[in-house]
Design an enzyme around this catalytic site. Structure first.
Site, PDB file in Angstrom:
ATOM      1  N   CYS A   1       0.855  -1.203   0.000  1.00  0.00           N
ATOM      2  CA  CYS A   1       0.000   0.000   0.000  1.00  0.00           C
ATOM      3  C   CYS A   1       0.880   1.239   0.000  1.00  0.00           C
ATOM      4  O   CYS A   1       1.825   1.337   0.785  1.00  0.00           O
ATOM      5  CB  CYS A   1      -0.888   0.008   1.239  1.00  0.00           C
ATOM      6  SG  CYS A   1      -1.905   1.487   1.366  1.00  0.00           S
TER       7      CYS A   1
ATOM      8  N   CYS B   1       0.690   5.802   7.382  1.00  0.00           N
ATOM      9  CA  CYS B   1      -0.580   5.429   8.021  1.00  0.00           C
ATOM     10  C   CYS B   1      -0.361   4.416   9.141  1.00  0.00           C
ATOM     11  O   CYS B   1       0.417   3.478   8.990  1.00  0.00           O
ATOM     12  CB  CYS B   1      -1.494   4.831   6.947  1.00  0.00           C
ATOM     13  SG  CYS B   1      -3.017   4.132   7.592  1.00  0.00           S
TER      14      CYS B   1
ATOM     15  N   CYS C   1      -2.169  -0.197   9.376  1.00  0.00           N
ATOM     16  CA  CYS C   1      -1.610  -1.549   9.245  1.00  0.00           C
ATOM     17  C   CYS C   1      -0.254  -1.605   9.950  1.00  0.00           C
ATOM     18  O   CYS C   1       0.498  -0.636   9.924  1.00  0.00           O
ATOM     19  CB  CYS C   1      -1.403  -1.895   7.766  1.00  0.00           C
ATOM     20  SG  CYS C   1      -2.955  -2.112   6.869  1.00  0.00           S
TER      21      CYS C   1
ATOM     22  N   PHE D   1     -23.160 -15.266  23.276  1.00  0.00           N
ATOM     23  CA  PHE D   1     -22.551 -14.057  22.717  1.00  0.00           C
ATOM     24  C   PHE D   1     -22.933 -14.011  21.230  1.00  0.00           C
ATOM     25  O   PHE D   1     -22.080 -13.959  20.332  1.00  0.00           O
ATOM     26  CB  PHE D   1     -21.020 -14.061  22.902  1.00  0.00           C
ATOM     27  CG  PHE D   1     -20.578 -14.219  24.332  1.00  0.00           C
ATOM     28  CD1 PHE D   1     -20.461 -13.098  25.159  1.00  0.00           C
ATOM     29  CD2 PHE D   1     -20.297 -15.467  24.869  1.00  0.00           C
ATOM     30  CE1 PHE D   1     -20.053 -13.236  26.490  1.00  0.00           C
ATOM     31  CE2 PHE D   1     -19.887 -15.613  26.186  1.00  0.00           C
ATOM     32  CZ  PHE D   1     -19.765 -14.501  27.001  1.00  0.00           C
TER      33      PHE D   1
ATOM     34  N   GLU E   1     -27.354 -12.943  24.131  1.00  0.00           N
ATOM     35  CA  GLU E   1     -26.481 -11.812  23.808  1.00  0.00           C
ATOM     36  C   GLU E   1     -26.719 -10.732  24.863  1.00  0.00           C
ATOM     37  O   GLU E   1     -27.848 -10.555  25.330  1.00  0.00           O
ATOM     38  CB  GLU E   1     -26.825 -11.332  22.377  1.00  0.00           C
ATOM     39  CG  GLU E   1     -26.471  -9.910  22.025  1.00  0.00           C
ATOM     40  CD  GLU E   1     -24.973  -9.589  22.084  1.00  0.00           C
ATOM     41  OE1 GLU E   1     -24.153 -10.414  21.639  1.00  0.00           O
ATOM     42  OE2 GLU E   1     -24.639  -8.508  22.610  1.00  0.00           O
TER      43      GLU E   1
ATOM     44  N   CYS F   1     -11.399 -14.118  19.303  1.00  0.00           N
ATOM     45  CA  CYS F   1     -10.485 -13.130  18.714  1.00  0.00           C
ATOM     46  C   CYS F   1      -9.257 -12.955  19.603  1.00  0.00           C
ATOM     47  O   CYS F   1      -8.473 -12.029  19.377  1.00  0.00           O
ATOM     48  CB  CYS F   1     -11.202 -11.801  18.518  1.00  0.00           C
ATOM     49  SG  CYS F   1     -11.879 -11.144  20.048  1.00  0.00           S
TER      50      CYS F   1
END
Ligand SMILES: C[S@@+](CC[C@H](N)C(=O)[O-])C[C@H]1O[C@@H](n2cnc3c(N)ncnc32)[C@H](O)[C@@H]1O
Length: 412
Positions: free
Chosen positions: A65, A71, A74, A274, A294, A368
């Site tokens: 990129c 930036c 990332c 969840f 949830e 995650c």
């Protein structure tokens, strides 16, 4: 390692830290350096902030990129795709091994370029108008990113709109935070940090939303323009509340869903813990009865509405419940033959303990956070489950994040 705060110090990078910076003995932290590289520069407070790469790694690549240098969006554009994939798989392997766990690690599924369907852009007013983009690394300076290769083309094309929002509604010195989501029905835009709404601003924003064909524009808590901002969960339309959790890419969502399906094959009565707005629960209802739980009531309402408007789904029940304080208990879990659990980063310690006592036969665990995932798997394995496989999923390409979908089954 040669030390010294003003002289150039030469170090060899041993590994990547969890923020993606290189770490040499000391420890000395070196941004944008890769394992095996020899780098030099002045060390200040344990950091070589401006390293010169003396011996580059064979995994070093030119950033794909053009915005990568400035930036902060990332962190790993200087590393080859193979290196990033291998490093992410290793993060998961090490988290499991720290808990004494080993399993089949399936090949990582990396989302393609230009597939991130949600971005939190920042925007500021300038003398000439406004500037929208992402923050520079560790800075509140906004960098324009018109050719960003991370987000979908529709999101990149939204930057002029984000600037127009700042011209209309950012205070002179303040910064707007603009969450833009790419929906089937147009862009869904949620703004915070702007001027308070008054009659003139409301009218201007509504006109801007109409000109740009937005599906929804939300200013703090007020929705100013609305046509249903649909997401399609495997063909089932749902309108999530503004800013509600959404898997980061469509490809990632499909991979996670396929993994959940595979882990729960043959189950007929499922509980989705969840559950969000029904990313897994609603498609699973094509073949099984589902109870969805949830914490956010507005998300549960969106899930319910999606279910009511869909055709051909089995029965879906739901409840809004805080699963940290008030997890489902073994008595409530006993009626299910499979669980989907997809907690936030903190994991689901309390709920996992109850699932372990209830001995629900199959579990699809999505996470995650490899560290809390491994901790929660260790609890289940100690209670008699087998961790059948883990599949790494990289929806946050060029970042240091990685997700997993996995299967656990109760052994006799
Ligand atoms: C990683 S998201 C997964 C959502 C959904 N499975 C999906 O794929 O779209 C985690 C979800 O847990 C919910 N959550 C966070 N803390 C919670 C709590 N204490 N009790 C119940 N739900 C919670 C969040 O609102 C969010 O929807």
């Amino acid at each position: 390692m040669e030390q010294g705060s003003t002289h150039a110090t030469r170090v060899t990078i041993e590994r990547l830290g969890h923020r993606g910076d290189g770490i040499a003995a000391g420890p000395v932290y070196v941004p944008d350096a890769l394992p095996g590289e020899v780098v030099e520069g002045a060390v200040q407070s344990g950091v070589i902030a401006a390293p010169r790469i003396v011996t580059p790694s064979t995994d070093r690549v030119a950033a794909p990129c053009r915005h990568a240098k400035a930036c902060g969006g990332c962190q790993l554009q200087h590393a080859s795709d193979d290196f990033v994939a291998g490093w992410k798989v290793d993060v998961i392997r090490r988290a499991l091994s720290a808990q004494g766990l080993e399993t089949e690690l399936r090949p990582i599924a990396t989302s393609p370029r230009q597939s991130r369907r949600r971005a939190a852009f920042s925007a500021r007013r300038t003398k000439k108008g406004a500037l929208a983009g992402f923050h520079r690394k560790a800075s509140d300076v906004v960098v324009a990113v018109p050719d960003c290769i991370l987000v979908t083309p529709a999101l990149a094309a939204a930057l002029p709109l984000v600037e127009a929002l700042a011209v209309l509604g950012a205070s002179r010195k303040g910064e707007l935070s603009v969450l833009v989501t790419d929906c089937a029905s147009g862009l869904d835009v949620a703004v915070s940090g702007g001027k308070p709404l008054d009659t003139a601003l409301r009218a201007d924003l509504a006109a801007l939303a109409q000109d740009h064909g937005l599906s929804r524009l939300t200013w703090d808590d007020e929705t100013l323009a609305f046509k249903p901002a649909f997401q399609s969960f495997d063909g089932i339309d749902v309108v999530p509340p503004p800013g509600a959790f959404l898997q980061a890419t469509e490809a990632g969502e499909q991979t996670l869903r396929a993994g959940v399906n595979a882990a729960l094959e043959g189950c007929t009565h499922l509980v989705d813990l969840f559950a969000g707005c029904g990313t897994f629960a609603l498609p699973l209802a094509k073949r099984a009865r589902v109870h969805a739980v949830e914490g956010e009531a507005a998300m549960v309402r969106a899930l319910d509405q999606g279910w009511r408007q869909a055709q051909g789904l089995r029965h879906v029940t739901h409840e809004a419940r805080d699963l940290f304080r008030n997890p489902l208990l073994p008595d409530e879990l006993k009626r299910f033959d499979g669980v989907v659990i997809d907690p936030p980063r903190a994991g689901a310690e309390a709920q996992i303990a109850e699932i372990a006592s209830a001995r629900v036969p199959k579990i699809a665990h999505v996470s995650c956070n490899p560290v809390t995932f491994a901790r929660d798997c260790a609890t289940l394995v100690a209670a008699g489950y087998r961790l059948d496989w883990v599949m790494p999923v990289d929806q946050f390409r060029w970042s240091t994040h990685v997700e997993v979908v996995s299967a656990l089954s109760l052994q006799d």
